[in-house]
Design a protein around this motif. Sequence first.
Motif, PDB file in Angstrom:
ATOM      1  N   MET A  61       6.334  45.900 -48.635  1.00  0.00           N
ATOM      2  CA  MET A  61       6.121  45.368 -47.120  1.00  0.00           C
ATOM      3  C   MET A  61       5.207  44.500 -47.008  1.00  0.00           C
ATOM      4  O   MET A  61       5.445  43.456 -46.180  1.00  0.00           O
ATOM      5  N   LYS A 100       6.071  40.846 -47.672  1.00  0.00           N
ATOM      6  CA  LYS A 100       6.677  40.095 -46.455  1.00  0.00           C
ATOM      7  C   LYS A 100       5.829  39.203 -45.570  1.00  0.00           C
ATOM      8  O   LYS A 100       6.185  38.124 -45.089  1.00  0.00           O
ATOM      9  N   LYS A 101       4.670  40.175 -45.271  1.00  0.00           N
ATOM     10  CA  LYS A 101       3.841  39.382 -44.396  1.00  0.00           C
ATOM     11  C   LYS A 101       3.204  38.171 -45.057  1.00  0.00           C
ATOM     12  O   LYS A 101       2.805  37.208 -44.264  1.00  0.00           O
ATOM     13  N   LEU A 102       3.074  37.884 -46.346  1.00  0.00           N
ATOM     14  CA  LEU A 102       2.450  36.825 -46.860  1.00  0.00           C
ATOM     15  C   LEU A 102       3.463  35.629 -46.636  1.00  0.00           C
ATOM     16  O   LEU A 102       2.965  34.271 -46.412  1.00  0.00           O
ATOM     17  N   LEU A 103       4.698  35.793 -46.201  1.00  0.00           N
ATOM     18  CA  LEU A 103       5.562  34.703 -45.498  1.00  0.00           C
ATOM     19  C   LEU A 103       4.984  34.222 -44.542  1.00  0.00           C
ATOM     20  O   LEU A 103       5.321  32.824 -44.207  1.00  0.00           O
ATOM     21  N   ALA A 104       3.853  34.550 -43.720  1.00  0.00           N
ATOM     22  CA  ALA A 104       3.435  34.020 -42.559  1.00  0.00           C
ATOM     23  C   ALA A 104       2.358  33.149 -42.838  1.00  0.00           C
ATOM     24  O   ALA A 104       1.976  32.392 -42.086  1.00  0.00           O
ATOM     25  N   THR A 105       2.071  33.050 -44.159  1.00  0.00           N
ATOM     26  CA  THR A 105       0.930  32.326 -44.564  1.00  0.00           C
ATOM     27  C   THR A 105       0.889  30.784 -44.388  1.00  0.00           C
ATOM     28  O   THR A 105      -0.170  30.318 -43.296  1.00  0.00           O
ATOM     29  N   PRO A 106       2.141  30.233 -44.460  1.00  0.00           N
ATOM     30  CA  PRO A 106       2.181  28.751 -43.963  1.00  0.00           C
ATOM     31  C   PRO A 106       1.990  28.633 -42.599  1.00  0.00           C
ATOM     32  O   PRO A 106       1.056  27.668 -42.266  1.00  0.00           O
ATOM     33  N   TYR A 107       2.642  29.558 -41.965  1.00  0.00           N
ATOM     34  CA  TYR A 107       2.612  29.174 -40.231  1.00  0.00           C
ATOM     35  C   TYR A 107       1.300  29.522 -39.717  1.00  0.00           C
ATOM     36  O   TYR A 107       0.782  28.790 -39.077  1.00  0.00           O
ATOM     37  N   ALA A 123      10.350  31.670 -42.019  1.00  0.00           N
ATOM     38  CA  ALA A 123       9.405  32.526 -42.935  1.00  0.00           C
ATOM     39  C   ALA A 123       8.544  33.126 -42.280  1.00  0.00           C
ATOM     40  O   ALA A 123       8.548  34.610 -42.342  1.00  0.00           O
ATOM     41  N   ALA A 124       7.824  32.539 -41.129  1.00  0.00           N
ATOM     42  CA  ALA A 124       6.957  33.430 -40.042  1.00  0.00           C
ATOM     43  C   ALA A 124       7.806  34.374 -39.323  1.00  0.00           C
ATOM     44  O   ALA A 124       7.179  35.802 -39.244  1.00  0.00           O
ATOM     45  N   ILE A 149      10.380  36.244 -40.622  1.00  0.00           N
ATOM     46  CA  ILE A 149      10.574  37.178 -41.356  1.00  0.00           C
ATOM     47  C   ILE A 149       9.192  38.325 -41.376  1.00  0.00           C
ATOM     48  O   ILE A 149       9.374  39.286 -41.316  1.00  0.00           O
ATOM     49  N   ALA A 150       8.056  37.629 -41.635  1.00  0.00           N
ATOM     50  CA  ALA A 150       7.041  38.140 -41.831  1.00  0.00           C
ATOM     51  C   ALA A 150       6.465  39.037 -40.457  1.00  0.00           C
ATOM     52  O   ALA A 150       6.094  40.117 -40.567  1.00  0.00           O
ATOM     53  N   SER A 157       7.541  42.507 -39.967  1.00  0.00           N
ATOM     54  CA  SER A 157       6.965  43.624 -40.498  1.00  0.00           C
ATOM     55  C   SER A 157       5.486  43.907 -40.160  1.00  0.00           C
ATOM     56  O   SER A 157       4.734  44.527 -40.784  1.00  0.00           O
ATOM     57  N   MET A 158       5.156  42.994 -39.136  1.00  0.00           N
ATOM     58  CA  MET A 158       3.936  43.120 -38.548  1.00  0.00           C
ATOM     59  C   MET A 158       3.619  44.393 -37.637  1.00  0.00           C
ATOM     60  O   MET A 158       4.821  44.725 -36.828  1.00  0.00           O
ATOM     61  N   PHE A 164       0.576  36.404 -33.084  1.00  0.00           N
ATOM     62  CA  PHE A 164       1.506  35.262 -33.272  1.00  0.00           C
ATOM     63  C   PHE A 164       2.268  34.531 -32.304  1.00  0.00           C
ATOM     64  O   PHE A 164       2.487  33.435 -32.254  1.00  0.00           O
ATOM     65  N   LYS A 210      15.710  40.477 -34.312  1.00  0.00           N
ATOM     66  CA  LYS A 210      15.260  41.674 -33.511  1.00  0.00           C
ATOM     67  C   LYS A 210      16.630  42.303 -33.301  1.00  0.00           C
ATOM     68  O   LYS A 210      16.854  43.485 -33.215  1.00  0.00           O
ATOM     69  N   TYR A 239      19.499  45.770 -44.796  1.00  0.00           N
ATOM     70  CA  TYR A 239      19.082  45.133 -45.604  1.00  0.00           C
ATOM     71  C   TYR A 239      18.396  46.349 -46.901  1.00  0.00           C
ATOM     72  O   TYR A 239      18.558  45.997 -48.343  1.00  0.00           O
TER      73      TYR A 239
END
Lengths: 271, 264
Positions: free
Chosen positions: A1, A4-11, B79-80, B82-83, B86-87, B95, B151, B158
């Motif tokens: 899990m 997945k959070k890493l995908l927020a890095t660019p943003y 990408a953001a 998707i991230a 899971s936050m 965010f 959402k 998945y």
Amino acid sequence: MNKKKLLATPYLFWSVMFIIIPLCMIFYYGFTDKTGAFTLENITAIASAEHFKALWLSILLSLISTVICLLLAYPLAMILANMNVNQNSFIVVIFILPMWMNFLLRTLAWQTLLEKTGVINNILSFLHLPTLNIINTPYAIVLGMVYNFLPFMVLPLYNALVKIDKNVINAAKDLGANPVQTFTKITFPLSLPGVISGITMVFVPALTTFVISTLLGGSKVLLIGNVIEQEFTQTGNWYLGSGLSIVLMIFIIISMILSAIFDKDREGALL
Amino acid sequence: MKTFFKRFYIAIIFIFLYAPIATLIILSFNKSKTRSKWGGFTLNWYISLFEDETILQALWNTLLIAVLSSLIAVVIGTAACIAMQSMSKKMRTVFMGITNIPMLNADIVTGISLMLLYISFGIRFGFSTILLSHITFNIPYVILSVMPRMKQLNPHTYEAALDLGASHIQAFFKVVFPEILPGIMTGFLMAFTMSLDDFIITHFTKGAGIDTLSTKIYSEVRKGIKPEMYALSTIIFITVIVLLFVINVSGKKSSQNTKNKAQR
């Protein structure tokens, strides 16, 4: 899990680099002078007669435009919401479509329409009605603001009104409420998030515009946006420009807070 | 009677919104160069448009920036999203708060702040600074369109794909991606439109020597707009209407096809 959070890095990187740091730069420039020493002069400059007049006029014109937009858009949004059109996208498209014609050209077209011998005056004089002479006046600026920002009022209102459960309105009617009561006690309160969101989406760009005043106000009317724009592109005094922007941001932040309070479910309010 | 008033009201607003557009289209056929006079019908501006290097260059810049900035914004924004799924709720609020800043902030402030950033980091003004700025204000449109779709997504599908032996990437592209695709498309279109229509932010971040259509028009305001500009915007506008019509018709057909298939 966690992957997945890493995908927020660019943003995250992007927003720090291009949103947060730039905002800090405005504050840095706004609170310093040319030697880099701390000063409040750039902020207090708003109190000077010339700047205050521009700010006051901006607030006045943008408030008037916001009210006109709300009054025009609310009945429209109600009609559209009750039409039971299955295609929500169709309504959105009608209001987004004008944006495909350049915003400057569309605003300039109002010059052609409003001129002394322009289209509208020709029609008016043909009908033996008094002609309009509003080009290069604050009235033309209000018209330009209403024209440009009306879609930003209609769309959130429509979204809020469409979500209202018809049964609630029918229940109110069953319980003996007349149409006015139904509106003031049920429909309007339930549409409040849309109203607030619409107000902020019209008020902020109207308050800060410099384009509409340049195109429709001649060079006679100076709004606070014009003052700031000139500080950056002509005078080159970024410190003063930043200081005045901070003053503007106070108004923006107030409307942000208002919309955060009233509109908790903002995500996706756009469409 | 009531429906008459309703239709009348919609018609009035519609005329208000589209009268300037009609004016511009008419002006593109106007023989006289001044805006206020009708000098007869001509197609000359449509011909000379394709010989005007500066307008074509500005058009190319505008389109290239719109395409690149919305594509990059779609990748970063999706990408953001998707991230963010899971936050924790708190993180997500932070965010979304940051996402709302460029949306709610005034364009002039965003433009100035970016200008100051490029100056202090010594980045040369030109194509790249416009592109970076457009990506910045486009990402929020993507996130705000993709997030609601995200959402609605059932997380178990998945997981089911993973259980059935799909890799994470396969599961994403076979299960999640098709579900959020409409959101991504809306986000892309919104971003593209905003980029195309932007003037204020480009005005502050463009530097000398490069123009998009908006900044070119603005620089022409005082000396008078070239009629070729009216011709060009008419072409763009008509193209969009035709495209929308085609997409709508084909979209209806394909949804009917899937319905038919489902019935069989």
